[in-house]
Design a protein around this motif. Structure first.
Motif, PDB file in Angstrom:
ATOM      1  N   LEU A   1       0.855  -1.196   0.000  1.00  0.00           N
ATOM      2  CA  LEU A   1       0.000   0.000   0.000  1.00  0.00           C
ATOM      3  C   LEU A   1       0.890   1.245   0.000  1.00  0.00           C
ATOM      4  O   LEU A   1       1.796   1.381   0.825  1.00  0.00           O
ATOM      5  N   HIS A   2       0.624   2.123  -0.944  1.00  0.00           N
ATOM      6  CA  HIS A   2       1.454   3.321  -1.094  1.00  0.00           C
ATOM      7  C   HIS A   2       0.599   4.432  -1.704  1.00  0.00           C
ATOM      8  O   HIS A   2       0.018   4.253  -2.767  1.00  0.00           O
ATOM      9  N   VAL A   3       0.495   5.536  -0.976  1.00  0.00           N
ATOM     10  CA  VAL A   3      -0.242   6.696  -1.488  1.00  0.00           C
ATOM     11  C   VAL A   3       0.782   7.785  -1.813  1.00  0.00           C
ATOM     12  O   VAL A   3       1.739   7.998  -1.046  1.00  0.00           O
TER      13      VAL A   3
ATOM     14  N   ALA B   1      -0.930  13.255  -2.018  1.00  0.00           N
ATOM     15  CA  ALA B   1      -2.336  12.807  -1.952  1.00  0.00           C
ATOM     16  C   ALA B   1      -2.678  12.200  -0.597  1.00  0.00           C
ATOM     17  O   ALA B   1      -3.766  11.655  -0.413  1.00  0.00           O
TER      18      ALA B   1
ATOM     19  N   GLY C   1      -3.610  11.704   3.454  1.00  0.00           N
ATOM     20  CA  GLY C   1      -4.497  12.371   4.409  1.00  0.00           C
ATOM     21  C   GLY C   1      -5.841  12.766   3.829  1.00  0.00           C
ATOM     22  O   GLY C   1      -6.593  13.516   4.417  1.00  0.00           O
ATOM     23  N   ARG C   2      -6.169  12.244   2.634  1.00  0.00           N
ATOM     24  CA  ARG C   2      -7.440  12.573   1.985  1.00  0.00           C
ATOM     25  C   ARG C   2      -8.330  11.354   1.803  1.00  0.00           C
ATOM     26  O   ARG C   2      -9.265  11.359   1.005  1.00  0.00           O
ATOM     27  N   GLY C   3      -7.991  10.270   2.445  1.00  0.00           N
ATOM     28  CA  GLY C   3      -8.856   9.098   2.365  1.00  0.00           C
ATOM     29  C   GLY C   3      -8.504   8.104   1.279  1.00  0.00           C
ATOM     30  O   GLY C   3      -9.223   7.121   1.080  1.00  0.00           O
TER      31      GLY C   3
ATOM     32  N   THR D   1      -7.536   4.729   2.880  1.00  0.00           N
ATOM     33  CA  THR D   1      -8.756   4.124   3.437  1.00  0.00           C
ATOM     34  C   THR D   1      -9.592   3.495   2.327  1.00  0.00           C
ATOM     35  O   THR D   1     -10.123   2.388   2.473  1.00  0.00           O
TER      36      THR D   1
ATOM     37  N   GLY E   1       1.036  -6.230   6.763  1.00  0.00           N
ATOM     38  CA  GLY E   1       2.284  -6.179   7.530  1.00  0.00           C
ATOM     39  C   GLY E   1       2.682  -4.724   7.680  1.00  0.00           C
ATOM     40  O   GLY E   1       2.772  -4.003   6.688  1.00  0.00           O
ATOM     41  N   VAL E   2       2.896  -4.288   8.917  1.00  0.00           N
ATOM     42  CA  VAL E   2       3.226  -2.873   9.142  1.00  0.00           C
ATOM     43  C   VAL E   2       4.584  -2.789   9.832  1.00  0.00           C
ATOM     44  O   VAL E   2       4.798  -3.423  10.877  1.00  0.00           O
TER      45      VAL E   2
ATOM     46  N   ASN F   1       6.391   2.375  11.686  1.00  0.00           N
ATOM     47  CA  ASN F   1       5.443   3.112  10.833  1.00  0.00           C
ATOM     48  C   ASN F   1       4.154   3.403  11.614  1.00  0.00           C
ATOM     49  O   ASN F   1       3.116   2.782  11.415  1.00  0.00           O
TER      50      ASN F   1
ATOM     51  N   ASP G   1       2.126   5.953  11.620  1.00  0.00           N
ATOM     52  CA  ASP G   1       0.978   6.511  10.895  1.00  0.00           C
ATOM     53  C   ASP G   1       0.131   5.411  10.263  1.00  0.00           C
ATOM     54  O   ASP G   1      -1.094   5.401  10.386  1.00  0.00           O
ATOM     55  N   ALA G   2       0.823   4.482   9.596  1.00  0.00           N
ATOM     56  CA  ALA G   2       0.080   3.396   8.933  1.00  0.00           C
ATOM     57  C   ALA G   2      -0.601   2.515   9.982  1.00  0.00           C
ATOM     58  O   ALA G   2      -1.758   2.115   9.829  1.00  0.00           O
TER      59      ALA G   2
ATOM     60  N   ARG H   1      -1.670   3.380  12.920  1.00  0.00           N
ATOM     61  CA  ARG H   1      -2.843   4.099  13.454  1.00  0.00           C
ATOM     62  C   ARG H   1      -4.027   3.967  12.495  1.00  0.00           C
ATOM     63  O   ARG H   1      -5.158   3.749  12.901  1.00  0.00           O
ATOM     64  N   LEU H   2      -3.740   4.101  11.221  1.00  0.00           N
ATOM     65  CA  LEU H   2      -4.809   3.996  10.225  1.00  0.00           C
ATOM     66  C   LEU H   2      -5.458   2.606  10.277  1.00  0.00           C
ATOM     67  O   LEU H   2      -6.681   2.471  10.330  1.00  0.00           O
ATOM     68  N   TYR H   3      -4.622   1.548  10.291  1.00  0.00           N
ATOM     69  CA  TYR H   3      -5.188   0.193  10.299  1.00  0.00           C
ATOM     70  C   TYR H   3      -5.978  -0.080  11.575  1.00  0.00           C
ATOM     71  O   TYR H   3      -7.045  -0.690  11.525  1.00  0.00           O
TER      72      TYR H   3
HETATM   73  C1  LIG Z   1      -0.008   5.027   5.278  1.00  0.00           C
HETATM   74  C2  LIG Z   1      -0.687   5.567   4.019  1.00  0.00           C
HETATM   75  C3  LIG Z   1      -0.942   4.420   3.066  1.00  0.00           C
HETATM   76  C4  LIG Z   1      -2.007   6.203   4.422  1.00  0.00           C
HETATM   77  O1  LIG Z   1      -2.685   6.640   3.268  1.00  0.00           O
HETATM   78  P1  LIG Z   1      -3.557   7.981   3.293  1.00  0.00           P
HETATM   79  O2  LIG Z   1      -4.264   8.068   2.000  1.00  0.00           O
HETATM   80  O3  LIG Z   1      -2.701   9.117   3.669  1.00  0.00           O
HETATM   81  O4  LIG Z   1      -4.565   7.648   4.482  1.00  0.00           O
HETATM   82  P2  LIG Z   1      -6.033   8.196   4.671  1.00  0.00           P
HETATM   83  O5  LIG Z   1      -6.125   9.601   4.205  1.00  0.00           O
HETATM   84  O6  LIG Z   1      -7.004   7.230   4.138  1.00  0.00           O
HETATM   85  O7  LIG Z   1      -6.160   8.103   6.238  1.00  0.00           O
HETATM   86  C5  LIG Z   1      -5.526   9.061   7.038  1.00  0.00           C
HETATM   87  C6  LIG Z   1      -4.926   8.337   8.169  1.00  0.00           C
HETATM   88  O8  LIG Z   1      -3.754   7.711   7.732  1.00  0.00           O
HETATM   89  C7  LIG Z   1      -2.705   7.979   8.617  1.00  0.00           C
HETATM   90  N1  LIG Z   1      -1.680   8.679   7.872  1.00  0.00           N
HETATM   91  C8  LIG Z   1      -0.566   8.063   7.533  1.00  0.00           C
HETATM   92  N2  LIG Z   1       0.250   8.897   6.892  1.00  0.00           N
HETATM   93  C9  LIG Z   1      -0.388  10.075   6.760  1.00  0.00           C
HETATM   94  C10 LIG Z   1      -0.056  11.335   6.180  1.00  0.00           C
HETATM   95  N3  LIG Z   1       1.124  11.548   5.598  1.00  0.00           N
HETATM   96  N4  LIG Z   1      -0.957  12.327   6.248  1.00  0.00           N
HETATM   97  C11 LIG Z   1      -2.119  12.117   6.874  1.00  0.00           C
HETATM   98  N5  LIG Z   1      -2.480  10.952   7.432  1.00  0.00           N
HETATM   99  C12 LIG Z   1      -1.618   9.933   7.384  1.00  0.00           C
HETATM  100  C13 LIG Z   1      -3.258   8.668   9.788  1.00  0.00           C
HETATM  101  O9  LIG Z   1      -3.554   7.657  10.749  1.00  0.00           O
HETATM  102  C14 LIG Z   1      -4.528   9.262   9.304  1.00  0.00           C
HETATM  103  O10 LIG Z   1      -5.511   9.157  10.272  1.00  0.00           O
HETATM  104  P3  LIG Z   1      -5.855  10.414  11.186  1.00  0.00           P
HETATM  105  O11 LIG Z   1      -6.352  11.456  10.239  1.00  0.00           O
HETATM  106  O12 LIG Z   1      -6.875   9.873  12.096  1.00  0.00           O
HETATM  107  O13 LIG Z   1      -4.572  10.796  11.839  1.00  0.00           O
HETATM  108  C15 LIG Z   1       0.189   6.631   3.303  1.00  0.00           C
HETATM  109  O14 LIG Z   1       0.519   7.623   4.225  1.00  0.00           O
HETATM  110  C16 LIG Z   1       1.473   6.103   2.687  1.00  0.00           C
HETATM  111  O15 LIG Z   1       1.489   5.710   1.536  1.00  0.00           O
HETATM  112  N6  LIG Z   1       2.584   6.103   3.430  1.00  0.00           N
HETATM  113  C17 LIG Z   1       3.868   5.655   2.937  1.00  0.00           C
HETATM  114  C18 LIG Z   1       3.889   4.159   2.641  1.00  0.00           C
HETATM  115  C19 LIG Z   1       3.349   3.338   3.780  1.00  0.00           C
HETATM  116  O16 LIG Z   1       3.674   3.575   4.925  1.00  0.00           O
HETATM  117  N7  LIG Z   1       2.505   2.349   3.435  1.00  0.00           N
HETATM  118  C20 LIG Z   1       1.861   1.485   4.409  1.00  0.00           C
HETATM  119  C21 LIG Z   1       2.639   0.252   4.588  1.00  0.00           C
HETATM  120  S1  LIG Z   1       1.853  -0.747   5.797  1.00  0.00           S
END
Ligand SMILES: CC(C)(COP(=O)(O)OP(=O)(O)OC[C@H]1O[C@@H](n2cnc3c(N)ncnc32)[C@H](O)[C@@H]1OP(=O)(O)O)[C@@H](O)C(=O)NCCC(=O)NCCS
Length: 162
Positions: A77-79, A83, A85-87, A90, A111-112, A116, A118-119, A121-123
């Motif tokens: 998973l990679h955003v 982009a 923090g915009r869902g 999710t 696997g986290v 990490n 932030d990831a 917390r999201l999961y």
């Molecule tokens: C982790 C990741 C996939 C989250 O994607 P995202 O589109 O930013 O997540 P969403 O917008 O759907 O959800 C936001 C939540 O993600 C988390 N988050 C992780 N990184 C974030 C960022 N840079 N900005 C904002 N929220 C982030 C927070 O928990 C946030 O929840 P909160 O608003 O309650 O704090 C993305 O930050 C990413 O690609 N990170 C780098 C690669 C990585 O870590 N991949 C996961 C491997 S397990």
């Protein structure tokens, strides 16, 4: 936002619009051979926002697969940075869960990396639970500066019942 399976046209767009070192998109897509995986990407028009891969044959790590034989794994998973923090993450996770549910799969695993937060917390927010099962992987890749990198990564497996 549109989340869909990456086809050949999407793969070309991904490679052109979201350049990543080390042929990352190509290697993710190659995993879909023989239906073993589904490569998902999120789009805003022709702009890719993020991607991830569902591994239908289960957890990639042997220990995790033995512990959770009923699970599929959602990995890579990679955003895109701009982009986040915009869902998008999710939405990708939600689509992966729905596809797994539709196939009658009872559990999904991710696997986290231990650092990490932030990831993780999201999961946890999305209903995954920590298991204490750690998958250690060692791999080589090419960094942003074009230099080869050797990485040793410890990922905790988080699971969710579907
Ligand atoms: C982790 C990741 C996939 C989250 O994607 P995202 O589109 O930013 O997540 P969403 O917008 O759907 O959800 C936001 C939540 O993600 C988390 N988050 C992780 N990184 C974030 C960022 N840079 N900005 C904002 N929220 C982030 C927070 O928990 C946030 O929840 P909160 O608003 O309650 O704090 C993305 O930050 C990413 O690609 N990170 C780098 C690669 C990585 O870590 N991949 C996961 C491997 S397990």
């Amino acid at each position: 936002m549109d989340v869909r399976d990456v086809d050949d046209t999407d793969l070309d767009l991904l490679i052109r619009s979201w350049p990543l070192p080390g042929s990352v998109h190509e290697s993710h897509h190659a995993q879909t051979a023989h239906g073993r995986a589904t490569h998902l990407a999120a789009w805003e028009g022709a702009e890719p926002l993020g991607s991830g891969v569902i591994q239908w044959s289960g957890c990639v790590d042997e220990n995790a697969r033995r512990t959770f034989p009923q699970a599929v794994e959602f990995n890579h998973l990679h955003v895109r940075e701009g982009a986040r923090g915009r869902g998008v993450g999710t939405e990708l996770i939600g689509v992966a869960e729905n596809l797994a549910r539709r196939r009658g799969v009872p559990m999904i695993a991710v696997g986290v990396a231990e650092d990490n937060r932030d990831a993780r917390r999201l999961y946890l927010k999305l209903g995954y639970r920590a298991t204490g099962v750690v998958d250690v992987s060692e791999y080589d890749w090419v960094g942003d500066d074009g230099e080869p990198v050797h990485a040793l990564e410890a990922n905790e497996i988080l699971v969710k019942e579907l």
